[in-house]
Scaffold this motif. Sequence first.
Motif, PDB file in Angstrom:
ATOM      1  N   GLU A  40       0.782  -1.220   0.051  1.00  0.00           N
ATOM      2  CA  GLU A  40       0.092  -0.145  -0.018  1.00  0.00           C
ATOM      3  C   GLU A  40       0.831   1.453   0.145  1.00  0.00           C
ATOM      4  N   GLY A  41       0.412   2.251  -0.332  1.00  0.00           N
ATOM      5  CA  GLY A  41       0.798   3.729  -0.157  1.00  0.00           C
ATOM      6  C   GLY A  41       2.138   3.539  -0.845  1.00  0.00           C
ATOM      7  N   ALA A  42       3.273   4.256  -0.074  1.00  0.00           N
ATOM      8  CA  ALA A  42       4.634   4.484  -0.496  1.00  0.00           C
ATOM      9  C   ALA A  42       5.089   3.342  -1.013  1.00  0.00           C
ATOM     10  N   TYR A  43       5.067   1.961  -0.398  1.00  0.00           N
ATOM     11  CA  TYR A  43       5.638   0.880  -0.962  1.00  0.00           C
ATOM     12  C   TYR A  43       5.161   0.409  -2.063  1.00  0.00           C
ATOM     13  N   LEU A  44       3.883   0.790  -2.390  1.00  0.00           N
ATOM     14  CA  LEU A  44       3.431   0.392  -3.659  1.00  0.00           C
ATOM     15  C   LEU A  44       4.171   1.251  -4.751  1.00  0.00           C
ATOM     16  N   ALA A  45       4.097   2.429  -4.403  1.00  0.00           N
ATOM     17  CA  ALA A  45       4.640   3.224  -5.488  1.00  0.00           C
ATOM     18  C   ALA A  45       6.070   3.139  -5.718  1.00  0.00           C
ATOM     19  N   LEU A  46       6.893   2.755  -4.671  1.00  0.00           N
ATOM     20  CA  LEU A  46       8.318   2.224  -5.043  1.00  0.00           C
ATOM     21  C   LEU A  46       8.126   0.966  -6.017  1.00  0.00           C
ATOM     22  N   ALA A  47       7.541   0.139  -5.515  1.00  0.00           N
ATOM     23  CA  ALA A  47       7.435  -1.293  -6.578  1.00  0.00           C
ATOM     24  C   ALA A  47       6.937  -0.898  -7.875  1.00  0.00           C
ATOM     25  N   THR A  48       6.062  -0.116  -8.053  1.00  0.00           N
ATOM     26  CA  THR A  48       5.507   0.278  -9.565  1.00  0.00           C
ATOM     27  C   THR A  48       6.539   1.265 -10.134  1.00  0.00           C
ATOM     28  N   LEU A  49       7.247   2.080  -9.491  1.00  0.00           N
ATOM     29  CA  LEU A  49       8.197   2.773  -9.992  1.00  0.00           C
ATOM     30  C   LEU A  49       9.318   1.975 -10.524  1.00  0.00           C
ATOM     31  N   GLY A  50       9.614   0.919  -9.788  1.00  0.00           N
ATOM     32  CA  GLY A  50      10.821  -0.008 -10.296  1.00  0.00           C
ATOM     33  C   GLY A  50      10.150  -0.621 -11.497  1.00  0.00           C
ATOM     34  N   LEU A  51       9.036  -1.088 -11.485  1.00  0.00           N
ATOM     35  CA  LEU A  51       8.581  -1.802 -12.572  1.00  0.00           C
ATOM     36  C   LEU A  51       8.451  -0.931 -14.165  1.00  0.00           C
ATOM     37  N   GLY A  52       8.113   0.320 -13.853  1.00  0.00           N
ATOM     38  CA  GLY A  52       7.981   1.158 -14.893  1.00  0.00           C
ATOM     39  C   GLY A  52       9.341   1.667 -15.562  1.00  0.00           C
ATOM     40  N   GLU A  53      10.256   1.896 -14.551  1.00  0.00           N
ATOM     41  CA  GLU A  53      11.661   2.544 -14.920  1.00  0.00           C
ATOM     42  C   GLU A  53      12.349   1.287 -15.596  1.00  0.00           C
ATOM     43  N   SER A  54      12.155   0.035 -15.102  1.00  0.00           N
ATOM     44  CA  SER A  54      12.833  -1.065 -15.737  1.00  0.00           C
ATOM     45  C   SER A  54      12.454  -1.523 -17.275  1.00  0.00           C
ATOM     46  N   VAL A  55      11.150  -1.076 -17.411  1.00  0.00           N
ATOM     47  CA  VAL A  55      10.621  -1.240 -18.869  1.00  0.00           C
ATOM     48  C   VAL A  55      11.360  -0.383 -19.722  1.00  0.00           C
ATOM     49  N   ARG A  56      11.645   1.035 -19.296  1.00  0.00           N
ATOM     50  CA  ARG A  56      12.293   2.077 -20.063  1.00  0.00           C
ATOM     51  C   ARG A  56      13.880   1.727 -20.341  1.00  0.00           C
ATOM     52  N   ILE A  57      14.371   1.219 -19.075  1.00  0.00           N
ATOM     53  CA  ILE A  57      15.850   0.692 -19.203  1.00  0.00           C
ATOM     54  C   ILE A  57      15.871  -0.535 -20.307  1.00  0.00           C
ATOM     55  N   PHE A  58      14.912  -1.584 -20.114  1.00  0.00           N
ATOM     56  CA  PHE A  58      15.000  -2.351 -21.059  1.00  0.00           C
ATOM     57  C   PHE A  58      15.045  -2.034 -22.568  1.00  0.00           C
ATOM     58  N   ILE A  59      14.133  -1.153 -22.878  1.00  0.00           N
ATOM     59  CA  ILE A  59      14.321  -0.337 -24.091  1.00  0.00           C
ATOM     60  C   ILE A  59      15.506   0.145 -24.525  1.00  0.00           C
ATOM     61  N   ALA A  60      15.938   1.064 -23.616  1.00  0.00           N
ATOM     62  CA  ALA A  60      17.203   1.738 -23.729  1.00  0.00           C
ATOM     63  C   ALA A  60      18.510   0.704 -24.290  1.00  0.00           C
ATOM     64  N   VAL A  61      18.357  -0.341 -23.712  1.00  0.00           N
ATOM     65  CA  VAL A  61      19.440  -1.435 -24.037  1.00  0.00           C
ATOM     66  C   VAL A  61      19.261  -2.377 -24.822  1.00  0.00           C
ATOM     67  N   THR A  62      18.056  -2.414 -25.325  1.00  0.00           N
ATOM     68  CA  THR A  62      17.850  -3.477 -26.525  1.00  0.00           C
ATOM     69  C   THR A  62      17.874  -3.178 -27.762  1.00  0.00           C
ATOM     70  N   PRO A  63      18.617  -3.156 -28.518  1.00  0.00           N
ATOM     71  CA  PRO A  63      18.730  -3.067 -29.971  1.00  0.00           C
ATOM     72  C   PRO A  63      17.372  -3.192 -30.847  1.00  0.00           C
ATOM     73  N   ALA A  64      16.824  -4.356 -30.417  1.00  0.00           N
ATOM     74  CA  ALA A  64      15.558  -4.697 -31.221  1.00  0.00           C
ATOM     75  C   ALA A  64      14.501  -3.897 -31.123  1.00  0.00           C
ATOM     76  N   LEU A  65      14.508  -3.233 -30.112  1.00  0.00           N
ATOM     77  CA  LEU A  65      13.468  -2.084 -29.325  1.00  0.00           C
ATOM     78  C   LEU A  65      13.777  -0.625 -29.697  1.00  0.00           C
ATOM     79  N   GLY A  66      14.964  -0.481 -30.339  1.00  0.00           N
ATOM     80  CA  GLY A  66      15.356   0.733 -30.720  1.00  0.00           C
ATOM     81  C   GLY A  66      16.488   1.366 -29.761  1.00  0.00           C
ATOM     82  N   SER A  67      17.037   0.791 -28.710  1.00  0.00           N
ATOM     83  CA  SER A  67      18.029   1.111 -27.779  1.00  0.00           C
ATOM     84  C   SER A  67      18.146   2.756 -27.865  1.00  0.00           C
ATOM     85  N   SER A  68      19.408   3.100 -28.053  1.00  0.00           N
ATOM     86  CA  SER A  68      19.718   4.882 -27.916  1.00  0.00           C
ATOM     87  C   SER A  68      19.453   5.475 -29.238  1.00  0.00           C
ATOM     88  N   THR A  69      19.281   4.800 -30.279  1.00  0.00           N
ATOM     89  CA  THR A  69      18.953   5.573 -31.558  1.00  0.00           C
ATOM     90  C   THR A  69      17.297   5.813 -31.644  1.00  0.00           C
TER      91      THR A  69
END
Lengths: 266, 361
Positions: free
Chosen positions: B133-162
């Motif tokens: 609940e509350g702040a703990y849930l926020a942290l967990a979802t923040l982690g999930l959301g940010e990991s999506v972005r990082i996954f995209i940023a390091v995967t050439p098949a999904l565009g990575s840095s370009t």
Amino acid sequence: MALLETRNLSKSFGGLQAIDKVSLKVEPNTVHGLIGPNGSGKSTFFNLLTGVYQPDEGSQISFNGIDITSSPAHTIAELGLARTFQLLRLYGELSVLDNVMVGYHPHTKYGPLAPLINGAEVRRQDKAVREEMEELLEFIGLAEHAEIPAAELSGGQRRLLALGRAIAMRPKMLLLDEPGAGLSPVNVDNLMSTIMTLKKRYNLTIIVVEHILKVVMSTCDTISVLDHGQKISEGTPEFVKGDSAVVEAYLGREMADEDIRAAMDA
Amino acid sequence: MVFLSRIADLIDALASRHRLLPWLIAYLMLLPLPFIMSTFFNSYLIDLANRSCLFILLAVGLNIVKGFCGQVTVGHIGLYAIGAVTSAVLSLEPGGFGGALGFGLPVWVSIPIAVLVTAFAGLIVGLPSVRLEGAYLALATLGLGESVRIFIAVTPALGSSTGLMMIPAPSIGSFVFDSFTSYYYLVMTAALVGIYFSFSILRSATGRAFQAIREDTIAASVNGINVIKYKLLAFVLSAIYAGLAGALFAHMPPGYLHHNNFTVIEMVTLLLMVVLGGIGNVWGGVIGAIVVTIAYDQTKDLVVYFMDRPIVIQPLVFGLSMVLLVLFMPRGIGGWFEGVLRNRRFIKRSEEKLGGTARNS
């Protein structure tokens, strides 16, 4: 057949035995009182019955012939066991009408995705429910305040709304956790007479936890007394009143007999 | 204030004729917007309007899980990213730039698939809410959301840095939605339909169940609401909005996606929209989305010089306004306006009771 039956109902929190092997039977269409000193486990008992807490191993609860020992709270609610809370737990920001409409939730006939698929049906059913709930508010005397947020009601009105929300669930059995707490004696009498009218009108079986002994003695058919999580006495109000175990639990061993009578009648 | 409540009265009057009449009128009024903008201002504003519409979808969707159901999620922008990248990759031609994946599906197929994939991702983002609940849930979802972005940023098949380029635009027959103006009709329609359905959800047993969970989870469960089921449903519904917004973003001209569009800053901007508008208030979210998108755009180049060095102060401005909002206007524009409306209705009813005697006093 008893509507509600518990067998060896137990619950411990760490080392504290909050409820200790309580067996209880409540017959249909009766009012059953549950009394006991502070911390004797009355609220915990309600929380176990309604699935807010899970009971310990070896406990058994059956309601209307169905075993609900480890059922989740919403399933128990759907079977027709409703309750109020000592601290009410109203939906403060929702309107009074919405509060009772949430109470009606177990009887909603459309699925949770219906508003996206079949809006017309949702509107049609909601209109019927709203009319029914407005009638209920009329009955408990809150119709005038239907549109305002529950948090803006006065203390007495909030207690009525908590009752209305439980009644909206169309329960078979109603558990009342200190319905009269914080009310003046006159208001308590009014509330109890409202409760008794509702009982008759909706054919309810009631378990009531109450500190005001006068209320319990005058409205209950049977009474159970809890102390330190154990059931120490049970019977008619007259019997419980005279039971030395009860007197001891409430007032200690030393207290004179007359003082006890006086306290009970007060 | 009086002007706003006049409008509210007018909408009520229209709605009493036919439920959909205000929506139809709103749609018709929004139709000529691109022409007004390009004639009197410049066509860049149309692009801004398009992005506003996407953020309206996002804010309205976020409002379902955060506003209606009270679950603090900070991973919403990750869902937006999933919707965008899924639809982009599915519609790109195979063998694109920089090793990007491509399946060559038609856009009208890739968008629904992207929405479904995002809905499923929303379910996963929602899973922590069962226990947290509350702040703990926020942290967990923040982690999930940010990991999506990082996954995209390091995967050439999904565009990575370009990033992903040349993402095709949707088309109907020979009409291609490849200009700001044509795309406006697509996103504006989507936003309006999104708002409509958000109201449908709010004004049903489903919406009431969400709000009951927000107000008091234990009371809700005792009222017969399956709390876990409804929490997850709220996450899935909001993910559908995010997925649709993301997919529409991917195909929007110029058809380019980069993971920088999905950072925590974007998430904070999105939260600001919902808070400014008023948590739990649908129209508030819409107003918040429009105001913040414009403010974000206008402050983008805001620079102050400190010892001859340029400092971009946009994050400061946004952070500060968020703090001030929470302090002084915790229920946002929508909450304030709702209070105004309720008072007016109360006065009106009292006047009717008193036979109009209160009017002159």
